[in-house]
Design an enzyme around this catalytic site. Structure first.
Site, short mmCIF file in Angstrom:
data_model
loop_
_atom_site.label_atom_id
_atom_site.label_comp_id
_atom_site.label_asym_id
_atom_site.label_seq_id
_atom_site.Cartn_x
_atom_site.Cartn_y
_atom_site.Cartn_z
N SER A 56 41.69 37.85 31.41
CA SER A 56 42.14 36.70 31.11
C SER A 56 40.95 35.92 30.61
CB SER A 56 42.49 36.07 32.54
OG SER A 56 41.12 35.87 33.38
N ASP A 94 44.68 39.08 28.40
CA ASP A 94 46.00 38.37 29.14
C ASP A 94 45.77 36.90 28.54
OD1 ASP A 94 47.90 38.16 31.13
OD2 ASP A 94 46.44 37.58 32.51
N HIS A 95 47.08 36.68 28.06
CA HIS A 95 47.14 35.25 27.82
C HIS A 95 46.40 34.60 26.66
CE1 HIS A 95 50.18 34.06 30.81
NE2 HIS A 95 49.32 34.93 31.74
N HIS A 234 55.15 38.05 34.20
CA HIS A 234 53.91 37.50 34.51
C HIS A 234 54.18 37.04 36.30
CE1 HIS A 234 51.22 37.08 31.15
NE2 HIS A 234 52.36 37.99 30.84
N ASN A 277 52.74 41.90 36.24
CA ASN A 277 51.53 41.44 36.55
C ASN A 277 50.93 40.94 37.80
OD1 ASN A 277 51.51 41.64 33.67
ND2 ASN A 277 50.85 39.58 33.09
N ILE A 278 49.74 41.38 38.36
CA ILE A 278 49.45 41.04 39.61
C ILE A 278 48.29 40.72 39.58
CG2 ILE A 278 49.06 41.99 42.01
CD1 ILE A 278 51.70 43.66 41.32
N SER A 280 47.16 37.51 41.94
CA SER A 280 46.62 36.62 43.00
C SER A 280 46.50 37.67 44.25
CB SER A 280 47.87 35.62 43.05
OG SER A 280 47.62 34.72 42.15
O1 G3H Z 1 47.51 34.32 34.25
C1 G3H Z 1 46.71 34.08 34.94
C2 G3H Z 1 45.78 34.86 35.82
O2 G3H Z 1 45.83 35.14 36.99
C3 G3H Z 1 44.29 34.96 35.26
O3 G3H Z 1 43.75 33.76 35.91
O4 G3H Z 1 42.31 32.61 34.33
O5 G3H Z 1 41.95 32.39 36.71
O6 G3H Z 1 41.35 34.46 35.69
P1 G3H Z 1 42.24 33.23 35.46
P1 13P Z 2 49.90 36.03 39.75
O1 13P Z 2 49.24 35.03 39.92
O2 13P Z 2 51.30 36.05 40.61
O3 13P Z 2 49.12 37.30 40.38
O4 13P Z 2 50.17 36.66 38.34
C1 13P Z 2 49.23 37.08 37.20
C2 13P Z 2 49.45 37.06 35.92
O5 13P Z 2 50.56 36.78 35.59
C3 13P Z 2 48.52 37.48 35.01
O6 13P Z 2 48.79 37.24 33.79
ZN ZN Z 3 50.40 35.60 33.52
#
Ligand code: G3H
Ligand code: 13P
Ligand code: ZN
Length: 333
Positions: A56, A94-95, A234, A277-278, A280
């Site tokens: 990410s 990611d994103h 996601h 996607n996991i 958290s």
């Molecule tokens: O999509 C969100 C993911 O859980 C990544 O979050 O930017 O805090 O690493 P982060």
């Molecule tokens: P969670 O916060 O539910 O784990 O989702 C993660 C995610 O979608 C990362 O792109």
């Molecule tokens: Zn996401």
């Protein structure tokens, strides 16, 4: 220019095609540090599960994109050392929020990128996604796009409300962009607080929040419009209450944290949803294990003595997700 194929990585095309046919989903686990990566690879090697390693923008800021890419390259070798003869590992952005970021990942050895134009007006989302697809496909890098808005925090993007994906838009969007997979909004959201208490009911026995169901009717309509097309979810952590309880009884404070029940994810994995996607849940497993060590052994100050148990707990969590929720075990022998 580094091509991911030289690093032993794979893109998502084949793994998604097999997952859609086989009625299971590929785990997409985020990683930010060595312990998370070790736990993911160990869990996947032991279960022979294909996997998507996600980076990410938060991870890039925290750990550095270059270092993370070399770690993923090392992960392929580590997997083989663990006895996984043919590791199926994808390195995914990611994103991604700009063309330039996606391009830099393609140029630097990522095998898959997400361009998240979900907060843009429809036509702008299409234009940006198409531009990324045209670039990435020259190098056989696959592209995930997003249509619909998830509530909660998406890296730097904060959405107050979710907007379900409109099934009437998906054919036009997928055709005009040429994307390889589509992230949709059917009620999941990022983080450990996926629903406000007022959106939930309460279990009279435990007092815990019971979240509303996902919009499976919207998913079914999307599947009907795009049969066999890879769909992504996601925000699919289930926020295991045993971790929340350990955290809360060992000095933490996560009131009313709630996620997506695993039986709903299992149901989704059997459909066209082929990437889940996991992130958290892994954070919760890590934090619960560390808090426990700190509470029980206040004299401990060797990080290996608390990161080690955290790594073991995450390995257990990833294996559970693979075997009991996604059904991807044994799919990358
Ligand atoms: O999509 C969100 C993911 O859980 C990544 O979050 O930017 O805090 O690493 P982060
Ligand atoms: P969670 O916060 O539910 O784990 O989702 C993660 C995610 O979608 C990362 O792109
Ligand atoms: Zn996401």
């Amino acid at each position: 220019m580094v091509n991911y194929k030289d690093l032993g990585l794979v893109n998502t095309r084949e793994m998604f095609a097999k997952a859609v046919d086989g009625g299971y989903a590929i785990p997409a686990f985020n990683f930010n540090n060595m312990e998370q990566l070790q736990a993911i690879i160990k869990a996947c090697a032991e279960t022979k599960s294909p996997v998507i390693l996600q980076v990410s923008s938060g991870a890039r800021k925290y750990a550095n994109q270059t270092l993370l890419r070399y770690m993923a390259e090392g992960a392929v070798e580590y997997a083989k050392e663990l006895g996984w003869e043919h590791p199926q590992i994808c390195l995914h952005l990611d994103h991604g929020d700009t063309f330039e970021l996606c391009k830099s990942c393609v140029d630097f050895g990522f095998s898959s990128v997400m361009i998240d134009g979900s907060s843009l007006p429809y036509e702008e989302n299409i234009a940006l996604t198409k531009k990324v697809v045209e670039y990435a496909h020259q190098f056989d890098v696959t592209v995930e796009a997003e249509l619909g808005v998830l509530a909660g925090v998406e890296d730097d993007v904060v959405a107050e409300e979710s907007h379900y994906t409109k099934p009437e838009e998906v054919i036009d969007f997928a055709t005009r962009t040429g994307c390889d997979s589509l992230a949709i909004s059917i009620g999941t959201s990022h983080g450990a607080y996926k629903f406000k208490p007022e959106q939930c009911t309460r279990d009279p026995q435990t007092g815990k929040l019971v979240p509303p169901p996902l919009a499976f009717d919207v998913l079914a309509e999307i599947e009907k419009k795009l049969p066999g097309f890879p769909i992504v979810l996601h925000g699919s952590s289930s926020v295991p209450q045993e971790y929340v309880d350990i955290i809360n009884t060992h000095g933490g404070n996560l009131p009313d944290a709630v996620g997506i029940p695993e039986d709903q994810l299992r149901k989704a994995a059997k459909s066209a949803v082929c990437k889940i996607n996991i992130d958290s849940d892994s954070r919760l497993a890590f934090t619960a294990a560390v808090r426990k060590v700190f509470a029980e052994k206040p004299g401990e100050f060797d990080p290996r003595k608390y990161c080690g148990p955290a790594r073991d707990e995450m390995t257990k969590l990833y294996k559970h997700k693979i075997i009991e929720v996604l059904g991807s075990d044994g799919k990358a022998e």
